[in-house]
Design an enzyme around this catalytic site. Structure first.
Site, PDB file in Angstrom:
ATOM      1  N   SER A  47      29.171 -32.638  51.167  1.00  0.00           N
ATOM      2  CA  SER A  47      29.010 -31.190  51.104  1.00  0.00           C
ATOM      3  C   SER A  47      28.950 -30.603  52.497  1.00  0.00           C
ATOM      4  O   SER A  47      28.687 -31.295  53.479  1.00  0.00           O
ATOM      5  CB  SER A  47      27.761 -30.803  50.316  1.00  0.00           C
ATOM      6  OG  SER A  47      26.648 -30.767  51.189  1.00  0.00           O
ATOM      7  N   LYS A  48      29.195 -29.324  52.528  1.00  0.00           N
ATOM      8  CA  LYS A  48      29.296 -28.598  53.788  1.00  0.00           C
ATOM      9  C   LYS A  48      28.033 -28.758  54.628  1.00  0.00           C
ATOM     10  O   LYS A  48      28.080 -28.863  55.840  1.00  0.00           O
ATOM     11  CB  LYS A  48      29.498 -27.122  53.465  1.00  0.00           C
ATOM     12  CG  LYS A  48      30.451 -26.435  54.413  1.00  0.00           C
ATOM     13  CD  LYS A  48      30.530 -24.985  54.089  1.00  0.00           C
ATOM     14  CE  LYS A  48      31.984 -24.546  54.002  1.00  0.00           C
ATOM     15  NZ  LYS A  48      32.207 -23.346  53.278  1.00  0.00           N
ATOM     16  N   ARG A  49      26.913 -28.760  53.934  1.00  0.00           N
ATOM     17  CA  ARG A  49      25.652 -28.843  54.656  1.00  0.00           C
ATOM     18  C   ARG A  49      25.537 -30.155  55.431  1.00  0.00           C
ATOM     19  O   ARG A  49      24.808 -30.269  56.387  1.00  0.00           O
ATOM     20  CB  ARG A  49      24.475 -28.700  53.690  1.00  0.00           C
ATOM     21  CG  ARG A  49      23.899 -27.294  53.675  1.00  0.00           C
ATOM     22  CD  ARG A  49      22.811 -27.180  52.647  1.00  0.00           C
ATOM     23  NE  ARG A  49      23.333 -27.481  51.317  1.00  0.00           N
ATOM     24  CZ  ARG A  49      22.752 -28.294  50.458  1.00  0.00           C
ATOM     25  NH1 ARG A  49      21.647 -28.901  50.776  1.00  0.00           N
ATOM     26  NH2 ARG A  49      23.281 -28.494  49.266  1.00  0.00           N
TER      27      ARG A  49
END
Ligand code: GLU
Length: 466
Positions: free
Chosen positions: A247-249
């Site tokens: 995920s982007k995080r």
């Protein structure tokens, strides 16, 4: 045998995600392997979240990866008439119906189901049935269209990745196929398109497994019970290093981000391909080999883990193999981004030849190239260690010689040798000092070849104050 036709159908709500790039690659390679066709479809029916900018980024990423398509980009929003037409046909044939439930009613329905401990689902209140009296449509409510999903039986398919899968029709409800504003839902548009576009094989993420029974039922409603659906292959998600969904995080998830980090498209393709597919023990393979080998077998059933160190290794392999002129052009772009305009392509190609072996990414190669054009800032520690008083007279003498010699590696090497002899020094005493002053770093490839990359004036200027 129908000609193989595959597609990739990204939603333009962000960058091209690595997972989508991987299934795009599989779809592309499968089509190319079979001499078939590959279609690019933009699934932009989520009007609120779709943007033109995202579409452009996706097209750009596809171009960068070299995933060329034979048809498209086809935008779903340009096909609204077609979806509405098919919805009307399904209604007429009794495979779909209008539903006038308001959002409040649907909320209340789910609330009551939850209170009873039931699974939440549409209860079929507007579904026509023999002998059933439907209420008059309420005024002022725009209906949606729902699929009359078969009530009994099951949907089965032999998944290209996961093997046989069966889901009972009781498990799924009458999903909305056309929203009240006449825009189709994903499951409906995807089926109409896959059918109209004669798609034979669908590789996509396994988050779509639960959609597949609906899609097969919709297709049967459109084309009859004996229709042959596309072959579906659901690839497991890509996990991040921490074992959770990428995920982007937790780091870069877009193809474009890796381009900016200095990765080569062939390395990206190579790495993405291996992430969920194998060909024996091969780790490094070309696009042509992928096309030759990718027949849809050897796809992994369990999730792959994103491994930045492995990706870096794969990229380094491709840097080593990179054509010098091409690397030079790519470095030129990187340098332009740092404000260095007009760096000479021939010099950069010679630089690539000397340095590509020691670089993991284009950014690293550009870091090296930058020393040719931008001031360097040697570390105080390197100056203290390598540029002591003992070598300074030799450096001054060399500077004088370098002002005169023909500016090529061999005469430069001869000048260095002569100075070493004159001053009773050895190469390991002089070369690091030259490196630190001229290149800003204590380690480089062969110093004569490296110096020859610079403009003579730059070298003389960097040796000026010793
Ligand atoms: N637009 C869908 C997605 O991006 C496509 C899924 C499919 O390939 O059917 O997930």
């Amino acid at each position: 045998m129908k000609p193989v036709r595959t597609r990739i159908a990204p939603s333009p709500t962000g960058y091209l995600h690595l997972g989508t790039a991987r299934t795009a690659l599989y779809s592309w390679a499968y089509a190319r392997h079979h001499g078939g066709q590959f279609v690019l479809r933009i699934e932009d029916t989520d009007v609120a979240r779709s943007t033109q900018e995202s579409t452009e980024q996706i097209l750009d990423a596809m171009r960068w990866l070299g995933l060329d398509y034979d048809e498209g980009p086809i935008h779903q929003m340009s096909r609204l008439e077609r979806y509405r037409e098919v919805a009307e046909q399904l209604i007429a044939a009794g495979h779909a119906y209008r539903c006038w439930c308001t959002p409040e009613e649907l909320d209340a329905m789910r609330e009551a189901q939850r209170a009873r401990g039931d699974k939440t689902r549409y209860d079929g209140r507007w579904r026509p049935a023999p002998g059933k009296q439907l209420p008059p449509p309420p005024a002022g409510v725009q209906p949606v269209v729902r699929l009359a999903n078969p009530l009994h039986g099951a949907v089965s398919w032999n998944d290209l990745v996961k093997g046989p899968i069966t889901i009972a029709n009781e498990e799924i409800d009458d999903l909305v196929i056309l929203r009240s504003d006449g825009v189709p839902t994903y499951n409906f548009a995807v089926v109409v398109d896959d059918w109209d576009m004669r798609i034979t094989h669908v590789y996509r993420g396994d988050e779509h497994i639960n959609n597949t029974p609906w899609q097969i039922n919709i297709l049967r409603a459109i084309a009859g019970p004996d229709v042959e659906p596309p072959r579906y292959g659901h690839c497991p998600i890509i996990l991040g290093e921490d074992g959770l969904k990428l995920s982007k995080r937790r780091g870069a998830v877009s193809v474009t981000a890796y381009r900016e980090l200095g990765y080569l498209p062939e390395a990206m393709l190579n790495y993405l391909a291996r992430l969920g597919w194998s060909h024996g023990d091969d780790e490094i393979f070309t696009r042509a080999q992928m096309v030759q080998w990718f027949d849809g077998s050897h796809l992994a059933r369990s999730p792959a883990q994103w491994d930045p160190a492995k990706l870096a290794w794969v990229n380094a392999q491709w840097m080593k193999r990179g054509d010098d002129a091409r690397l030079a052009a790519l470095v030129q772009e990187q340098l332009a981004g740092r404000g260095v305009a007009g760096a000479d392509a021939a010099t950069l190609a010679r630089m690539a030849a000397l340095f590509k072996d020691r670089c993991t990414t284009l950014v690293e190669l550009a870091d090296w190239a930058a020393m040719l054009y931008l001031p360097v800032a040697p570390r105080a520690q390197d100056l203290a260690e390598h540029v002591g008083e003992a070598v300074k007279p030799a450096l001054r003498a060399l500077r004088e010689r370098l002002a005169e010699v023909a500016w090529e590696a061999a005469p430069i090497a001869a000048a260095v040798k002569a100075v070493l002899a004159e001053h009773g020094l050895k190469m390991p005493q002089l070369a690091p000092a030259l490196r630190v002053l001229v290149c800003g770093r204590a380690q480089t490839p062969s110093i004569d070849a490296v110096l020859a990359l610079f403009a003579r004036d730059v070298v003389l200027q960097r040796l000026q104050h010793v």
